[in-house]
Design an enzyme around this catalytic site. Structure first.
Site, short mmCIF file in Angstrom:
data_model
loop_
_atom_site.label_atom_id
_atom_site.label_comp_id
_atom_site.label_asym_id
_atom_site.label_seq_id
_atom_site.Cartn_x
_atom_site.Cartn_y
_atom_site.Cartn_z
N GLY A 1 0.85 -1.20 0.00
CA GLY A 1 0.00 0.00 0.00
C GLY A 1 0.87 1.24 0.00
O GLY A 1 2.08 1.17 0.27
N LYS A 2 0.33 2.36 -0.35
CA LYS A 2 1.05 3.64 -0.26
C LYS A 2 0.04 4.76 -0.40
O LYS A 2 -0.96 4.62 -1.11
CB LYS A 2 2.09 3.74 -1.38
CG LYS A 2 2.98 4.97 -1.35
CD LYS A 2 3.96 5.01 -0.20
CE LYS A 2 5.08 4.02 -0.37
NZ LYS A 2 6.18 4.20 0.60
#
Ligand code: NAD
Length: 443
Positions: free
Chosen positions: A127-128
């Site tokens: 994720g980011k």
């Protein structure tokens, strides 16, 4: 080290220095992530549908984040959270506050996190996220209100079993403490495992700040042994003297290597007899102090151009500053036999191929600097088990995880006669594809 800078998970760089570099990047994180996926897929018998699926994120959340400024006016910022793949566990990755945050960048960086977690065999996906904002233009109070509101907007999508953010560019352990507090207050219970990179007093871990540098040093040590170099007297150059670079340089110095050159945005210092790495302040101790050290120290010289550090005649080069520094323009001049990537994406795709042709061994970022996310995993384990580890435990476990990942990748290098980068992607992709295959595509 000071907690003034972020003890980040993965892809943080200093906002000051990064802003310009971002505009001149030859390839975006998403382009690189997709190209590297395709490159590795050639070596594996993976269902093309899985590869196609991995080129796209599962979802990207886009949220409006209203902020009441100190003068009473209201400004609305845009926030993102890209969730790439969670077949192996909850999404994991940093949150940035930076004017150049974009949906595409978040997606690309979230893909890198998927590979990084898989190569380390951590039970996480990638994720980011971030907010499109210049944090330097905000007061501390404004930063806190922005973080709390962002946490609230993301609340439905994050959590210790869903998606676990961490600090990144422009955010730090304080940001994570605010995020955790806002989330916990709405949930009605203290939930430290919702983020990592927190101050130890609220569920953070010992050893997080030095972890990426430590993993880089461990990988240099293993690579040196593999290619028959003596660690004692191994010559090393380190571009970037921040969290990753300084910690790696100091450990290698302690282990007997000769760190002959280090650099920051001010320039590069060189001493053929080896630098006293502990006497050179790291970025968080005193920003850009390398030139000052050179001026005050006998035997230490400044290189004419700071970028010359990349082409010094050394055994090992550690680019640990920013992305895209080894390019088609300078790859032919790199004289190190081993490059260990401390930064994320320091070598462009074209440069990578040139180095491979010349027989330079490039140990990729997703393995070398993965100590950061690995110790984040340790933090998460401590949080969900409500049990703290000592620094010694963290270091022992990190050593063991790094050796295990190193050996997994080494086996692929030997079995398939491929580069270290391809081997790392083969390990990561193999694990993800197998998980997808046994879980199946449903409905
Ligand atoms: P930092 O801000 O602590 O230090 C960066 C250093 O690089 C500073 O010394 C700065 O002066 C120097 N620098 C910047 N541009 C430069 C240039 N063009 N030439 C020479 N020096 C330059 O950053 P950090 O946390 O050490 O991160 C460095 C890299 O490692 C980034 O790519 C980051 O994404 C990556 N990374 C960081 C972590 C982490 O947890 N800190 C984890 C994994 C990867």
């Amino acid at each position: 080290m000071s907690t003034g800078t972020a003890d980040t998970d993965e892809t943080r760089v200093t906002a000051d220095e990064q802003s310009d570099d971002h505009e001149t990047e030859p390839e975006s994180a998403l382009e690189t992530a997709r190209r590297q996926l395709e490159h590795a897929a050639v070596h594996l018998d993976v269902d093309p549908g899985v590869i196609e699926r991995l080129k796209h994120p599962t979802t990207v959340h886009r949220v409006a984040v209203p902020l009441e400024r100190d003068d009473g006016s209201v400004e609305v910022f845009t926030g993102y959270r890209a969730q790439h793949d969670d077949v192996r566990g909850p999404y994991k990755g940093g949150l940035r506050f930076h004017p150049h945050v974009s949906e595409e960048e978040c997606v690309g960086l979230s893909m890198w996190m998927t590979w990084k977690c898989a190569v380390m065999d951590l039970p996480f996906g990638g994720g980011k996220g971030g907010v499109v904002v210049d944090p330097k233009a905000l007061s501390d109070g404004e930063k806190e209100r922005l973080t709390r509101r962002f946490a609230e907007e993301l609340r439905k999508f994050v959590g210790p079993k869903k998606d676990i953010p961490a600090p990144d560019m422009g955010t730090n352990s304080q940001t994570m403490a605010w995020f955790m507090d806002a989330y916990s207050m709405q949930e009605g219970e203290t939930v430290p495992g919702v983020v990592t990179g927190k101050p130890p007093v609220v569920g953070g871990t010992e050893g997080r700040e030095e972890a990426p540098g430590r993993s880089v040093a461990i990988v240099v040590r293993e690579a040196a042994e593999y290619y028959d170099y003596d660690l004692d007297g191994l010559t090393v150059a380190v571009q970037g003297y921040g969290s990753v670079g300084a910690n790696a340089a100091r450990l290698l110095d302690e282990w007997g290597a000769d760190v002959v050159s280090v650099s920051d945005t001010g320039g590069a210092v060189y001493d053929a007899d080896g630098l006293d790495t502990h006497s050179i302040p790291s970025f968080s101790e005193e920003p850009n102090a390398v030139t000052g050290y050179a001026a005050e120290t006998d035997g230490a010289d400044l290189l004419d151009d700071g970028n010359d550090i990349l082409t010094l005649d050394v055994d090992v080069l550690i680019p640990a500053a920013v992305g895209n520094v080894i390019t088609a323009d300078n790859a032919a001049d790199v004289r190190a036999n081993i490059v260990v990537e401390g930064a994320n994406g320091p070598t462009t795709f074209a440069a990578d191929e040139m180095l491979a042709e010349r027989g330079v061994h490039v140990i990729p970022d997703i393995l070398a600097n993965a100590g950061g996310v690995t110790v984040s995993y340790f933090e998460w384990l401590q949080d969900i088990n409500r049990r703290t580890w000592t620094l010694e435990q963290v270091q022992t476990e990190l050593e063991s995880e790094m050796l295990s990942a190193w050996n997994d990748v080494r086996q692929e290098v030997e079995a398939r006669d491929i580069t270290w980068r391809d081997a790392a992607y083969v390990v990561a992709l193999g694990r993800i594809a197998e998980a997808k295959s046994v879980r199946g595509l449903w409905p």
